[in-house]
Design a protein around this motif. Sequence first.
Motif, mmCIF file in Angstrom:
data_model
loop_
_atom_site.group_PDB
_atom_site.id
_atom_site.type_symbol
_atom_site.label_atom_id
_atom_site.label_comp_id
_atom_site.label_asym_id
_atom_site.label_seq_id
_atom_site.Cartn_x
_atom_site.Cartn_y
_atom_site.Cartn_z
ATOM 1 N N ALA A 142 -34.015 32.119 -14.006
ATOM 2 C CA ALA A 142 -32.858 31.812 -14.444
ATOM 3 C C ALA A 142 -32.663 33.005 -15.510
ATOM 4 N N VAL A 143 -30.739 33.303 -15.160
ATOM 5 C CA VAL A 143 -30.756 33.968 -16.578
ATOM 6 C C VAL A 143 -29.841 33.858 -17.307
ATOM 7 N N PHE A 144 -29.297 34.141 -18.384
ATOM 8 C CA PHE A 144 -28.097 33.775 -19.103
ATOM 9 C C PHE A 144 -27.935 35.471 -19.428
ATOM 10 N N ALA A 145 -26.714 35.383 -19.365
ATOM 11 C CA ALA A 145 -25.920 36.876 -18.726
ATOM 12 C C ALA A 145 -25.740 37.218 -20.279
ATOM 13 N N TYR A 146 -25.456 36.857 -20.900
ATOM 14 C CA TYR A 146 -24.846 37.267 -22.724
ATOM 15 C C TYR A 146 -23.701 37.050 -22.221
ATOM 16 N N ASN A 147 -22.402 36.977 -21.319
ATOM 17 C CA ASN A 147 -21.201 36.970 -21.292
ATOM 18 C C ASN A 147 -21.210 36.546 -19.538
ATOM 19 N N ASP A 148 -19.436 36.117 -19.240
ATOM 20 C CA ASP A 148 -19.066 36.141 -17.757
ATOM 21 C C ASP A 148 -19.765 37.690 -16.952
ATOM 22 N N GLU A 149 -18.802 38.747 -18.069
ATOM 23 C CA GLU A 149 -18.358 39.917 -17.468
ATOM 24 C C GLU A 149 -20.034 40.895 -16.930
ATOM 25 N N TYR A 150 -21.227 40.513 -17.991
ATOM 26 C CA TYR A 150 -22.747 40.624 -17.541
ATOM 27 C C TYR A 150 -23.159 40.029 -16.528
ATOM 28 N N ALA A 151 -23.151 38.701 -16.535
ATOM 29 C CA ALA A 151 -23.295 37.629 -15.338
ATOM 30 C C ALA A 151 -22.502 37.895 -14.471
ATOM 31 N N MET A 152 -21.180 39.000 -13.793
ATOM 32 C CA MET A 152 -20.936 39.123 -12.401
ATOM 33 C C MET A 152 -21.001 40.133 -12.109
ATOM 34 N N LEU A 153 -21.677 41.235 -13.273
ATOM 35 C CA LEU A 153 -22.487 41.950 -13.028
ATOM 36 C C LEU A 153 -23.829 41.956 -12.445
ATOM 37 N N LEU A 154 -24.741 41.473 -12.713
ATOM 38 C CA LEU A 154 -25.620 41.339 -12.218
ATOM 39 C C LEU A 154 -26.224 39.927 -11.409
ATOM 40 N N MET A 155 -24.901 39.365 -11.043
ATOM 41 C CA MET A 155 -25.735 37.810 -10.328
ATOM 42 C C MET A 155 -25.273 39.177 -8.676
ATOM 43 N N ARG A 156 -23.700 40.153 -8.284
ATOM 44 C CA ARG A 156 -24.057 41.118 -7.306
ATOM 45 C C ARG A 156 -25.156 41.819 -7.241
ATOM 46 N N ALA A 157 -25.296 42.316 -7.849
ATOM 47 C CA ALA A 157 -26.746 42.812 -7.785
ATOM 48 C C ALA A 157 -28.253 42.189 -7.025
ATOM 49 N N LEU A 158 -28.209 40.588 -7.478
ATOM 50 C CA LEU A 158 -29.155 39.855 -7.485
ATOM 51 C C LEU A 158 -28.911 39.940 -5.833
ATOM 52 N N GLN A 159 -27.809 39.795 -5.511
ATOM 53 C CA GLN A 159 -27.737 39.273 -4.129
ATOM 54 C C GLN A 159 -27.278 40.448 -3.194
ATOM 55 N N ASP A 160 -27.720 41.645 -3.730
ATOM 56 C CA ASP A 160 -27.457 43.076 -2.675
ATOM 57 C C ASP A 160 -28.903 42.760 -2.534
ATOM 58 N N GLU A 161 -29.786 42.556 -3.458
ATOM 59 C CA GLU A 161 -31.163 42.492 -3.059
ATOM 60 C C GLU A 161 -32.263 41.419 -2.593
ATOM 61 N N GLY A 162 -30.584 40.988 -1.851
ATOM 62 C CA GLY A 162 -31.332 39.601 -0.659
ATOM 63 C C GLY A 162 -31.953 38.503 -1.417
ATOM 64 N N LEU A 163 -30.982 37.972 -3.164
ATOM 65 C CA LEU A 163 -32.505 37.072 -3.863
ATOM 66 C C LEU A 163 -30.881 36.436 -4.106
ATOM 67 N N SER A 164 -30.672 35.115 -4.119
ATOM 68 C CA SER A 164 -29.615 33.787 -3.320
ATOM 69 C C SER A 164 -30.029 33.038 -4.626
#
Length: 337
Positions: A248-270
């Motif tokens: 799990a991750v608390f990504a500081y705010n929504d903008e960092y969360a969206m940035l990291l979530m897209r990168a995680l999905q690109d890496e094949g993580l669900s």
Amino acid sequence: MRSVMVQIPNTPTSADVARLAGVSRATVSYVLNNTSAVRISEPTRRRVREAARELGYVPHAAARSLRAGHSRMVLMPAPAVPVGPLYSRFLNELQWALGRLDYTVVQYGTVGLQGDEAARAWAELRPVAVLVPGADLGPQGVGVLKRSGARAVVTLGPDRVDGAHALLMDHAAVGQCAGAHLHARGRRRIGVVVPEEPGLEAYSRPRLAGVRAALHGTDAAVTELPLAYTEESAAQLAARWRQSGLDAVFAYNDEYAMLLMRALQDEGLSVPEDVAVIGADDLMLGRLLRPRLSTVHIDLPSGRDLAELVDRAVRDPGGEPEVHRVLGASVVRRESS
């Protein structure tokens, strides 16, 4: 050589406004200066304002300041750190509310200046009030501003400053909400994004501390995750995610969360099966993502309430500084967690 006479239009005066509106000059002054001590009917106020607009009459700010004994300028130092849509909306509401109270809001950039040195630069403009975001201003800077004629100094940050009114913003509560939510969802290895952008430490560190406080004494572990606001930085973090073992991750705010979530999905993580993600600020874009982004909704102080605090302080500069605790936080649960 033939000369041509050119007639230069006279600058309209308050007397011209008074004649057109059918009122006294004193009434014009009361209306255009927003004087609340004198009762004037709304139709009369409307007639005076319409006459002023028709003639193009603009009150002389310097003359008005001389009569009042102070300016009507409220200075807001331009933020030295990136501010998101949530804070921008708050600033817009505040400026609108101060304008309704007949103050002129000026944003002032002080690149390279901090703390008391910045306060001396602000004091040169002789504002009637100064609203200071962050935690750099000290008691000496407050004294400099007051000696220059500032009747109100208001700080927005985590701590009080002697001599200033304070809106205390508890960012630890944001982290506590996020940490408690992730733990309740069964997550035990929780990462917390700490932005690498300079100036955000005053917000990110309390949020990290809040997550740790929420999980203290539980079986969960917290890992600090430095992250720059770039696709490259997010991709590098995502590439190391499986080795980290974080769920799990608390990504500081929504903008960092969206940035990291897209990168995680690109890496094949669900998301949320492999990694639960939660941000903060409750931005509309988070609701447009798939999966929709869980977030911490933040209640900033009302711009109208803050404007009224400024006005009270200007009218009563010798009053005891007010202290208000603001920044309510609550989780908005969506599919990403």
